[in-house]
Design an enzyme around this catalytic site. Structure first.
Site, PDB file in Angstrom:
ATOM      1  N   CYS A 175      17.219  -2.198  12.528  1.00  0.00           N
ATOM      2  CA  CYS A 175      16.724  -2.096  13.872  1.00  0.00           C
ATOM      3  C   CYS A 175      16.102  -3.006  14.512  1.00  0.00           C
ATOM      4  O   CYS A 175      15.922  -2.792  15.803  1.00  0.00           O
ATOM      5  CB  CYS A 175      16.676  -0.031  13.996  1.00  0.00           C
ATOM      6  SG  CYS A 175      15.149  -0.528  12.928  1.00  0.00           S
TER       7      CYS A 175
ATOM      8  N   MET B 173      17.980   6.848   8.535  1.00  0.00           N
ATOM      9  CA  MET B 173      16.567   7.119   9.545  1.00  0.00           C
ATOM     10  C   MET B 173      17.023   8.891   9.601  1.00  0.00           C
ATOM     11  O   MET B 173      15.937   8.994  10.578  1.00  0.00           O
ATOM     12  CB  MET B 173      17.410   6.072  10.634  1.00  0.00           C
ATOM     13  CG  MET B 173      16.746   6.423  12.239  1.00  0.00           C
ATOM     14  SD  MET B 173      14.975   5.077  11.752  1.00  0.00           S
ATOM     15  CE  MET B 173      15.047   3.992  11.763  1.00  0.00           C
ATOM     16  N   GLY B 174      18.690   8.735   9.804  1.00  0.00           N
ATOM     17  CA  GLY B 174      18.281  11.009  10.276  1.00  0.00           C
ATOM     18  C   GLY B 174      17.989  11.351   9.435  1.00  0.00           C
ATOM     19  O   GLY B 174      16.784  12.402   9.823  1.00  0.00           O
TER      20      GLY B 174
END
Length: 411
Positions: free
Chosen positions: A49, A190-191
């Site tokens: 990211c 990430m979730g």
């Protein structure tokens, strides 16, 4: 063979640029296939990211740098991309990877996701035959040094992931997350981290959805109190929840302004995806507060000063790692000579055995014993000289010895 790195990261490139240079696995394959036609031997692509970086090796490194720059400019469809690119080669490129892997180049110093992301990038490159001996060694050494840093200085002992910092920012804005309702989109790394952190905040209800069900079901098994919803119904819950967090790897926008419902209360949106999941025009809607990854720079981590104090001793570990890597790299000059010596030994063994078998009448069992003895003797005859050559630190002296050995053995 020389090494370089080219890419964009959060230091120079805003999110609008970084999301144009994001790479899925299939796009990594396409990039490597294209660039290997331009004298690039090995490549590992790290795309997260906060960065997309191409690490590569070539015997024509300056030409390789030009080709990679041109490829990224064309890929991003951004004529002025070069002003956002980091370009490093040789020891600077190696040192950069060590810093990235140890978390020193991250948005939050010491963040604990990057090590896993570097491992994944290497594993994918190895599985896809994009990388070889040189970059495999470099990345493994960088990973080893990063583990040493983390174990020695506990730089990631406290939570420091992007998702943790994002939640901290939301908490500062909302004052408390207790009693709120949240919807999390995405069940990847990430979730998963976001869900684990948010479940400690005593929310009234947490909804979770993902485009596919495999990863979603794993998280639902771990968190029985989380409520799953169909992915296609994600817009229907926006007026109910207080917080929306998106963490997908989708290459496309998954929340568009034109599809947004009327909101009767404040909705805080945290878009942790790259490319972004949420159309930026959604921030214009009444009752919406939209944040993306670049907004995290405004969060002051109470541990940042402590981590910055550790940079100097950590850089000593990194610099020693860079030196060790180049010492190893220097010995790879010996590879062609070692290979030729091994070929010569094999020729000697074959010729000698042929002569013995013609002149004597020995059993198959005795033949196997003789072959084993010859293999051992020939291996020992070159083992010590090779070991001594590998210990030579002086590059010019090593070159002289390599030339001498090649001449002596007629190689």
């Amino acid at each position: 063979m020389e090494i370089a790195v080219i890419g964009v990261n959060h230091h120079l490139a805003p999110i609008e640029i970084r999301e144009k240079v994001s790479f899925t696995e299939s796009r990594k394959d396409e990039a490597v296939r294209t660039l290997k036609d331009y004298n690039i031997d090995e490549m590992v692509i790290l795309s997260t990211c906060n960065r997309s970086e191409f690490y590569f090796s070539s015997n024509h490194i300056n030409e390789g740098i030009e080709h990679v720059c041109d490829y990224l400019t064309q890929y991003a469809q951004c004529d002025n991309l070069k002003k956002y690119l980091i370009i490093k080669k040789d020891a600077d490129a190696v040192r950069h990877l060590y810093k990235v892997t140890a978390g020193l180049d991250s948005l939050v110093i010491g963040e604990d996701q990057i090590l896993g992301q570097v491992k994944d990038a290497l594993q994918y490159a190895m599985n896809s035959f994009h990388s070889g001996k040189l970059l495999n060694k470099l990345f493994r050494d960088a990973i080893t040094k990063a583990k040493q840093v983390k174990n020695t200085y506990k730089i990631s002992e406290n939570p420091t992931s992007i998702s943790y910092v994002g939640l901290k920012m939301l908490k500062n804005e909302i004052k408390t997350l207790e009693g709120k309702k949240a919807l999390i989109i995405g069940a990847g790394n990430m979730g998963s981290l976001t869900l684990r952190y948010i479940m400690d905040e005593n929310l009234e209800k947490v909804y979770l959805t993902n485009r596919t069900h495999n990863k979603l079901n794993i998280l639902l098994n771990d968190f029985k109190e989380v409520v799953p919803i169909p992915y296609e119904d994600r817009y229907d819950y926006l007026d109910e929840v207080d917080i929306l967090i998106t963490t997908t790897a989708s290459p496309h926008i998954i929340f568009k302004k034109e599809k947004m419902p009327v909101l009767n209360k404040k909705l805080y949106i945290l878009d942790l995806a790259l490319p972004r999941d949420v159309e930026k025009e959604i921030s214009e809607i009444d009752n919406v507060k939209l944040y993306d990854i670049d907004d995290l720079t405004k969060v002051i981590d109470k541990n940042i000063d402590y981590r910055r104090q550790l940079i100097e001793p950590i850089m000593e570990i990194i610099d020693s790692g860079v030196c060790e890597f180049y010492q190893w790299k220097c010995t790879t000059k010996l590879d062609p000579t070692i290979e030729q010596l091994q070929i010569r030994c094999e020729e000697i063994k074959r010729d000698t055995l042929d002569y013995i078998y013609k002149k004597t009448d020995i059993t198959i069992k005795d033949r196997k014993i003789i072959e084993k003895m010859m293999n051992s003797a020939l291996k020992k005859s070159i083992q010590k000289p090779i070991s001594n050559l590998k210990k030579i630190d002086d590059h010019e002296k090593l070159d002289d010895y390599i030339t001498m050995v090649n001449e002596l053995f007629g190689m």
